[in-house]
Structure formats: structure tokens, C-alpha cells
Motif scaffolding. Structure first.
Motif, PDB file in Angstrom:
ATOM      1  N   LEU A 236       0.819  -1.217   0.000  1.00  0.00           N
ATOM      2  CA  LEU A 236       0.000   0.000   0.000  1.00  0.00           C
ATOM      3  C   LEU A 236       0.851   1.265   0.000  1.00  0.00           C
ATOM      4  O   LEU A 236       0.467   2.280  -0.562  1.00  0.00           O
ATOM      5  N   LEU A 237       2.027   1.197   0.618  1.00  0.00           N
ATOM      6  CA  LEU A 237       2.878   2.386   0.671  1.00  0.00           C
ATOM      7  C   LEU A 237       3.656   2.605  -0.619  1.00  0.00           C
ATOM      8  O   LEU A 237       3.791   3.728  -1.094  1.00  0.00           O
ATOM      9  N   THR A 238       4.184   1.531  -1.185  1.00  0.00           N
ATOM     10  CA  THR A 238       5.074   1.717  -2.350  1.00  0.00           C
ATOM     11  C   THR A 238       4.726   0.838  -3.542  1.00  0.00           C
ATOM     12  O   THR A 238       5.243   1.086  -4.629  1.00  0.00           O
ATOM     13  N   GLY A 239       3.931  -0.179  -3.347  1.00  0.00           N
ATOM     14  CA  GLY A 239       3.638  -1.123  -4.435  1.00  0.00           C
ATOM     15  C   GLY A 239       4.881  -1.914  -4.835  1.00  0.00           C
ATOM     16  O   GLY A 239       4.926  -2.506  -5.902  1.00  0.00           O
ATOM     17  N   GLY A 240       5.915  -1.881  -3.986  1.00  0.00           N
ATOM     18  CA  GLY A 240       7.154  -2.605  -4.310  1.00  0.00           C
ATOM     19  C   GLY A 240       8.168  -1.712  -5.025  1.00  0.00           C
ATOM     20  O   GLY A 240       9.295  -2.108  -5.266  1.00  0.00           O
ATOM     21  N   GLY A 241       7.768  -0.495  -5.351  1.00  0.00           N
ATOM     22  CA  GLY A 241       8.636   0.404  -6.107  1.00  0.00           C
ATOM     23  C   GLY A 241       9.341   1.390  -5.200  1.00  0.00           C
ATOM     24  O   GLY A 241       9.260   1.263  -3.981  1.00  0.00           O
ATOM     25  N   PRO A 242      10.022   2.379  -5.740  1.00  0.00           N
ATOM     26  CA  PRO A 242      10.240   2.569  -7.177  1.00  0.00           C
ATOM     27  C   PRO A 242      11.325   1.629  -7.702  1.00  0.00           C
ATOM     28  O   PRO A 242      12.251   1.303  -6.955  1.00  0.00           O
ATOM     29  N   ALA A 243      11.133   1.218  -8.949  1.00  0.00           N
ATOM     30  CA  ALA A 243      12.076   0.319  -9.624  1.00  0.00           C
ATOM     31  C   ALA A 243      12.345  -0.934  -8.797  1.00  0.00           C
ATOM     32  O   ALA A 243      13.481  -1.390  -8.691  1.00  0.00           O
TER      33      ALA A 243
ATOM     34  N   SER B 197       3.192  16.612 -15.259  1.00  0.00           N
ATOM     35  CA  SER B 197       3.606  15.486 -14.430  1.00  0.00           C
ATOM     36  C   SER B 197       3.752  14.257 -15.326  1.00  0.00           C
ATOM     37  O   SER B 197       2.890  14.009 -16.171  1.00  0.00           O
ATOM     38  N   PHE B 198       4.858  13.530 -15.153  1.00  0.00           N
ATOM     39  CA  PHE B 198       5.014  12.285 -15.903  1.00  0.00           C
ATOM     40  C   PHE B 198       4.802  11.114 -14.939  1.00  0.00           C
ATOM     41  O   PHE B 198       5.660  10.795 -14.126  1.00  0.00           O
ATOM     42  N   PRO B 199       3.637  10.456 -15.012  1.00  0.00           N
ATOM     43  CA  PRO B 199       3.307   9.400 -14.050  1.00  0.00           C
ATOM     44  C   PRO B 199       3.771   8.023 -14.526  1.00  0.00           C
ATOM     45  O   PRO B 199       3.530   7.656 -15.677  1.00  0.00           O
ATOM     46  N   THR B 200       4.395   7.273 -13.665  1.00  0.00           N
ATOM     47  CA  THR B 200       4.824   5.943 -14.090  1.00  0.00           C
ATOM     48  C   THR B 200       4.801   4.920 -12.951  1.00  0.00           C
ATOM     49  O   THR B 200       5.691   4.091 -12.813  1.00  0.00           O
ATOM     50  N   GLY B 201       3.752   4.992 -12.138  1.00  0.00           N
ATOM     51  CA  GLY B 201       3.574   3.999 -11.073  1.00  0.00           C
ATOM     52  C   GLY B 201       3.332   2.625 -11.679  1.00  0.00           C
ATOM     53  O   GLY B 201       2.591   2.504 -12.653  1.00  0.00           O
ATOM     54  N   SER B 202       3.946   1.602 -11.094  1.00  0.00           N
ATOM     55  CA  SER B 202       3.839   0.267 -11.708  1.00  0.00           C
ATOM     56  C   SER B 202       2.509  -0.424 -11.408  1.00  0.00           C
ATOM     57  O   SER B 202       2.266  -1.531 -11.862  1.00  0.00           O
ATOM     58  N   ASN B 203       1.635   0.242 -10.600  1.00  0.00           N
ATOM     59  CA  ASN B 203       0.313  -0.335 -10.373  1.00  0.00           C
ATOM     60  C   ASN B 203      -0.714   0.174 -11.378  1.00  0.00           C
ATOM     61  O   ASN B 203      -1.901  -0.070 -11.243  1.00  0.00           O
TER      62      ASN B 203
END
Lengths: 296, 448
Positions: A236-243, B197-203
Motif C-alpha cells: 500500500l505504501l510503495t507497491g514494491g517500487g520505485p524500480a 507530471s510524468f506518471p509511471t507507477g507500476s500499479n
């Protein structure tokens, strides 16, 4: 033999048998289905799957991302448990020593545990937001930094940040348990130690530690299982990210199963986790038993 | 001894029966209902939709209640989920045989649903409403092997959203090319406002979406003709570098983990000068910052050169599907047809004016539709979006509906690639090659 059979009360067994069957099924079904899936090509949306032997395990163990997630999980667990035990112990000692307001502080400090993880994660995410979050804005306003700190999107800040949130969340539970253990130590033992001329440190090592070590040990093993398998807080905090910087094994398994829909491979990951945790628990109980026998 | 054995057998047999009864009582749907009784519709259906916003949800709920009144034997159970939850819900539901009778979907979901054999053809329903009333392209998104598996409920397209006041204050024109866009975004990044803004969240799939804008404006695609990932083409590499540059110069750094709502919220709150989205931006700004409503407008997505032909980029025809597992497909089809009744349909569209454009060609000419206050106020934006709807496709659908197009957006691989470049300084070409290989490996698993 016949005599023994006659003693068994069949009627009672008859009444509880359906409940036993349901409970055993509910406990065993998820584990057994994971074991079975891990040997198949099970796909989330496809009805047919085939037996693939150890193929899923081989692929997982050859995946670089698996090892990154595995070591991230260990780092996350060790840092969280270590921090929680140290902080929990300090807080418990402080609370045990104060005379006034003990109950009030105990209630206040347990507050984080009263909220569901999802609420806590959303609130912290909002507070730490890099555009309008309260904490980054406050740090800029106080002149501590020129730019808004990116707590959840900077590769270097993200782990300490989620670790801090987990310490804030998990420490109270450890504190309450240690406090309960501290309160069970008979006052006479401290008096006896004093009469024998023991120093504060000697009293702590010889009286306090032996009394709370079992509680702390059990807490450590239970929390190790919970934190190692914890999914919601990090996700919930990071989704496993960034990268993938905060990708733990549960998130890796989730993404494999629900992102790629490869339930077979996802199950193999969970079985590897299960085996790892069983080994950790076995080592703990082996040394725990050994120590107990030595004491006897 | 024999008596004891008999007694034992009786006890265990009874226990087994009780257990079977208990377990069987836990699940299973009553299959006794018939779809029609004496020609009248009959049965309970479950309808999953993604209209989580108030007016749309209310409109659908009202239609369901009206339909139930007209058909007393019908009961419609409505459940709503956000698009993110929705995808997870149906994929897991399919595995556990727990899917609804009918639902909304995203075009990319539909291909996966068809591939899984989860939805039924709706040819008869489309014919009944009027096949020629829909655009060929919108029907085509659910067309496989001579069957139409989805029916488009409404359409929208991705366009560029601007802040007229900020452009004017800085003596800037509406950018028509990517170069102009980059310069304007950099200039407008000041005083607590970000240029873009350039959004690139992996969800979410916004990194893919933004790269697709750039690649499509070059007349190329993120998929090759033989449906392989195409992330290492010159246009794609240039596009990746372009967006990383925008991220460095004009975007909040948190956008590396943004999903669609995080991204849109910045524009709603006046924190970004440019954004890319559909007509839903209007409702968002109206709800969050009504004072800004007069300053926002839509413009076509930038091109490579000013005199380039205007290409459609990304269109979404939001469809409805009827699930294979449904025991009452006739009730579902009748209810969908009911939703398309002229007055009812216009009322539904007016829940988010300009956000939901009619999928029925004739409706946009209806006075009741055109007289809506927001439709009138944003007539320019509506035209820009309508033009884009006619020319664009869903991401990867330039080659027709495919599972690969669905996987392209659902795996978060392009988003992770961007994160890797930004966070770990991985070389663009290297990261693109790795992402392309990863996608092709996933594609190969569905081809088997």
C-alpha cells in the motif's frame, strides 16, 4: 483393546465431526492447493493446467528478481523486528518505571494497533506525499531542506521511510507484551538481588532478562513470520517500487500470480517462503528447547 | 462385536452425510430460475460496473430500479468497483467461478475475457439496437471470429488538457509539437505549479500510455505487425528519453509512483499546467477547484512537426459484456438494450458531460444532449475529443484486438522500465531492450 474402544464417546465425536472437517478443510485446502498448483502450469484465467514437475521452482530459482525480493524480505524483517524489539523494550522499561499515568501512556502508545493497516498506510502516504504532504512541506517551511523530500519515490529514502512506518506500527505490540512480562517478575527477586549487593546491570542481566527472554523469544518468532509474510503495509505504501527497490517476496508472489496470472509460479514462491519460515522456526525451537533443558 | 461394528458404521455414515450436507450448503447457486416465464423476463442477475462516481452510479441504479418495476420477475444486484479492483476481481473471480452475469469492461480486458472463453457473443443485441448506429471501430474492438463479444456503452479519447490562464500569463501558445510542449512545460514549472507530471507507477499503465502518445504521434506502434513488443524502435527510444527529460525538468518527483487518480488530482487542484486525459477532467476540476473551470480546455495531443497529419492516438470505447456463466443472458441483454433507450441514455451521459461521449452516432445530434450546460461550455473540448475518438484506438489495437495489447498495458513492465531508468540510472537503450524481452517472453506464454 475392546475395553478402550468402549470408553470412546461416539456421540460427542459425531456432533463435532462436521465442524472438524470444515476447519481442517479450511486450514489445509489453501496450503495443499498451493502445493499442487506449484507443480502445474495453473493460470489465473485459464481452466486447463498441466503437470510441469519442478519446472516452476527451477524458473523461480533462476530468476534474479526472486533473490532481490528474498534479500529485501530478510532486510525488511530483520530491520523491523530488531527495531521493534529494541524500541518496544525501551518503552516497556520506561512505562514500568513510571508511577503516574502508566495506564494512560499504555493506551496512547497502543493506538497505532487499533487501526487497520490500510488506514495507516493511506494516512502515511498522504502525510508523506511529495507534492502536498504535510511532512515534506513542514520540513521545507522549517528550513531543513530546500526542496520537498520524496520519501516514497526516492530510491535511497524509500526503505528507511517504510521501515519507520513499520516501527511506529509494530513497536506498541512488542512493548505491551514485554511490559506484561516485566510486571510478572516478583518484587522479592529484585529485593534479594539488592541484598546480595548486585549492581543495576547485574540485576538486569540476572533477574529481568531471564524472566522476559521467553516472551521476547516468542514475540520475535511470531513477528518474524508476520513481518516476513507481510504484504499490505509495503504494497500500500510503495507497491514494491520505485524500480522494485522495496519488492518483498509476498509482493513478488502477488505480481506473479495476479499481474502475470501465473498461479503455478506464484504458488512455487509461496511454498519456498513456507519452507524458509519452517526452517527458521525449527532452528528457533531447537535452541529454545535446548536452553530450557539446560536450565532444568 | 458385530453389533458394535454396525453401530460404528451407522455413526460414521451419519457423520459423513452431515458433513457433506454442511459443505454442500455452503455454496452453489440456485439454478431453478428460468430466464422467461410465460414470455415475461424472470431471474436475478448480478451487474458489476466501474461507475464509482455519484451521478453515474445513481443513473445506473435508477435504470435498474425502473427495469425491475417493468419486469417484476427480475432482480438486478449491482456491485461497483474501481477499474483497478475490477480487473483483479474478474480475473480471480474467473478462477473461482465467481463472476457476474453482466459487467462493464475495458477494451483490453475484453480480449482477455474472450481468450478465456468467459463472455458470450452479443451479435443479436447489437443488431437489435441498430448495428449502423455504432462506429465500426468501436464494435470491432470486441469482434473475434465473426462474433461481437462486447457492446460499447460510451466513448472517450486521450487529449491534452491545458491551463489557458497560465499560457496567457507567460505569453505561450498552445503547444502543437512535442518540442513546444517540452519548452512550455519547463517554463511553466514555477510558483508551486508543475509544467507537466510524468506518471509511471507500476500499479497502473500510465507510463505505457504516455509512451504510446509519443510513439503513435510518430505514426508507429508499441506492437509490431506480428504482435511483438516494440519498445526499441527509434520513436520509442526517443519517446522514453523525452518523458524522462520531462520528469527531470517539469514533473513532481513523486509522480514516479503515480496512478491515474494521483495524476488527475494534480490537475484538478491546479498543480499542473498540462495533463493528458479524457473529458473526465472537467468533472474532476469542477468538483475540486470550480474556480479553475473557466481556464481549462482540451487540445490535440502534440505532433512531431506542425504540419504533420493529425493522427488519432488513444480512444477508449467502454464496453459492456455478458458472462458465459450467466444463467440469464436474456435478462442481461434486455437490460443493456433498456440502457440504450434514447432519453435514458442521454440522462446517463449527462452524469459526466463531455467525459462520456455517446457510442451511438445519432445521439450527439439530439437537442437534449447538446443543450447540456457543460456540453455547451466545453463545446471546443468536446469537438477535440470527438475528433480524437474517431481516429484513435485502444493502446496496441492498431493491429486489431489482441491479447498482446492487453498484456502490454496490464503488466507494469514499461512503468518499471521508466522507474529503473530514473531511479537506477540504467541506460535507456538497455532498459528498453530488457523491457521488450520481458514483454515478448510473456507474449510467448499466451501464444503457446
Amino acid at each position: 483393546m475392546i475395553k478402550r474402544i468402549k470408553k470412546i464417546n461416539y456421540t460427542s465425536w459425531l456432533f463435532i465431526l462436521p465442524a472438524i472437517l470444515v476447519i481442517v478443510s479450511l486450514l489445509l485446502y489453501p496450503v495443499l492447493s498451493s502445493v499442487v498448483y506449484s507443480f502445474t502450469s495453473k493460470h489465473l484465467t485459464r481452466p486447463v493446467s498441466t503437470f510441469v514437475g519442478l519446472q516452476n521452482y527451477k524458473k523461480i530459482l533462476a530468476d534474479e528478481q526472486f533473490y532481490k525480493a528474498f534479500f529485501m524480505s530478510i532486510k525488511w524483517t530483520v530491520a523491523s523486528i530488531g527495531g521493534q524489539v529494541i524500541l518496544g523494550f525501551i518503552l516497556a522499561m520506561l512505562l514500568n518505571s513510571i508511577k503516574i499515568g502508566k495506564k494512560m501512556f499504555r493506551v496512547l502508545l497502543i493506538v497505532p494497533w487499533a487501526f487497520p493497516v490500510v488506514v495507516i498506510a493511506v494516512i502515511w502516504k498522504f502525510l508523506l506525499n511529495g507534492v502536498y504532504g504535510f511532512i515534506p512541506t513542514m520540513l521545507v517551511n522549517l528550513g531543513l531542506t530546500d526542496t520537498l523530500p520524496q520519501f516514497l519515490s526516492s530510491g535511497t529514502l524509500v526503505f528507511p521511510t517504510i521501515l519507520f512506518v513499520n516501527l511506529w506500527f509494530g513497536t506498541p505490540m512488542i512493548m505491551v507484551n514485554i511490559l506484561s512480562a516485566l510486571q510478572t517478575i516478583p518484587e522479592e527477586q529484585y529485593e534479594a538481588a539488592k541484598m546480595d549487593g548486585a549492581s543495576t546491570w547485574q540485576t538486569f542481566v540476572s533477574v529481568t532478562i531471564p524472566h522476559i527472554s521467553k516472551v521476547v523469544g516468542l514475540l520475535v518468532i511470531l513477528r518474524t513470520i508476520w513481518v516476513f509474510t507481510n504484504f499490505d503495509m509495503v504494497y500500500l505504501l510503495t507497491g514494491g517500487g520505485p524500480a522494485n527497490v522495496t519488492m518483498t517476496l509476498p509482493i513478488y508472489a502477488y505480481k506473479m500470480g495476479w499481474g502475470l496470472k501465473l498461479l503455478g509460479k506464484s504458488s512455487a514462491i509461496t511454498i519456498i517462503m513456507l519452507i524458509f519460515l519452517l526452517i527458521v522456526c525449527s532452528i528457533y525451537f531447537y535452541y529454545s528447547d535446548k536452553k530450557e533443558k539446560e536450565n532444568v | 462385536m458385530r453389533k458394535l461394528f454396525k453401530k460404528k458404521m451407522l455413526v460414521w455414515g451419519f457423520a459423513l452425510l452431515a458433513s457433506i450436507f454442511l459443505i454442500s450448503a455452503c455454496g452453489g447457486k440456485d439454478k431453478k430460475d428460468e430466464a422467461t416465464v410465460d414470455g415475461e423476463l424472470n431471474g436475478e442477475i448480478t451487474f458489476w460496473h466501474s461507475f464509482t462516481q455519484g451521478p453515474r452510479m445513481e443513473s445506473i441504479q435508477k435504470s435498474a430500479e425502473d427495469f425491475e418495476k417493468e419486469h417484476p420477475g427480475v432482480k438486478i444486484k449491482i456491485e461497483s468497483f474501481s477499474w483497478d479492483d475490477f480487473y483483479q476481481k474478474w480475473t480471480t473471480g474467473l478462477a473461482s467461478n465467481n463472476v457476474p452475469d453482466m459487467s462493464t469492461a475495458l477494451p483490453n480486458h475484453v480480449v482477455e475475457m474472450i481468450d478465456s472463453g468467459a463472455v458470450v457473443p452479443l451479435n443479436d443485441l447489437i443488431d437489435s439496437i441498430g448495428r449502423n448506429r455504432f462506429s465500426e471501430m468501436s464494435i470491432g474492438e470486441g469482434h473475434v471470429d465473426g462474433n461481437d463479444y462486447s457492446i460499447p456503452l460510451y466513448s472517450h479519447a486521450q487529449v491534452m488538457w491545458i491551463r489557458k490562464d497560465l499560457l496567457e500569463e507567460n505569453n505561450l501558445e498552445i503547444p502543437e509539437t512535442w518540442d513546444e510542449f517540452a519548452k512550455a512545460a519547463e517554463i511553466l514549472t514555477k510558483d508551486g505549479v508543475y509544467g507537466a507530471s510524468f506518471p509511471t507507477g507500476s500499479n497502473d499503465f500510465l507510463g505505457t500510455r504516455y509512451l504510446n502518445y509519443y510513439v503513435r504521434s510518430h505514426g508507429e506502434s508499441l506492437l509490431t505487425d506480428d504482435l511483438k513488443a516494440n519498445i526499441t524502435s527509434d520513436a520509442a527510444i526517443e519517446g522514453i528519453k523525452f518523458w524522462v527529460d520531462i520528469y527531470e525538468k517539469a514533473s513532481p518527483k513523486d509522480s514516479i509512483s503515480y496512478n491515474v487518480l494521483d495524476q488527475a488530482t494534480l490537475y484538478y487542484q491546479g498543480k499542473t499546467a498540462f495533463d493528458f486525459n479524457s473529458g473526465f477532467q472537467i468533472a474532476g476540476v469542477e468538483a475540486n477547484s470550480p474556480d479553475l473551470l473557466e481556464y481549462i480546455d482540451a487540445a490535440p495531443i502534440p505532433k512531431v512537426n506542425k504540419d504533420d497529419e493529425e493522427l488519432g492516438i488513444e480512444t477508449a470505447n467502454i464496453p459492456m459484456v455478458v458472462w458465459e456463466n450467466s444463467e440469464h443472458p436474456e435478462v442481461c441483454k434486455a437490460f443493456i438494450e433498456y440502457l440504450f433507450e434514447k432519453d435514458r441514455y442521454i440522462e446517463f451521459l449527462s452524469a459526466t458531460p463531455v467525459g462520456m461521449l455517446p457510442s451511438l452516432n445519432d445521439i450527439s445530434e439530439e437537442p437534449a444532449y447538446k443543450e447540456n450546460k457543460i456540453v455547451k461550455q466545453f463545446s471546443h473540448a468536446e469537438k477535440v475529443i470527438s475528433d480524437a475518438v474517431a481516429k484513435g484506438t485502444a493502446i496496441g489495437y492498431e493491429h486489431g484486438p489482441s491479447v498482446q495489447a492487453g498484456l502490454l498495458v496490464s503488466q507494469g513492465i514499461i512503468e518499471s522500465m521508466f522507474q529503473d531508468i530514473i531511479t537506477n540510472d540504467v541506460q535507456v537503450e538497455k532498459a528498453a531492450k530488457a523491457a521488450e524481452e520481458e514483454l515478448n517472453e510473456i507474449f510467448s506464454s499466451v501464444e503457446q
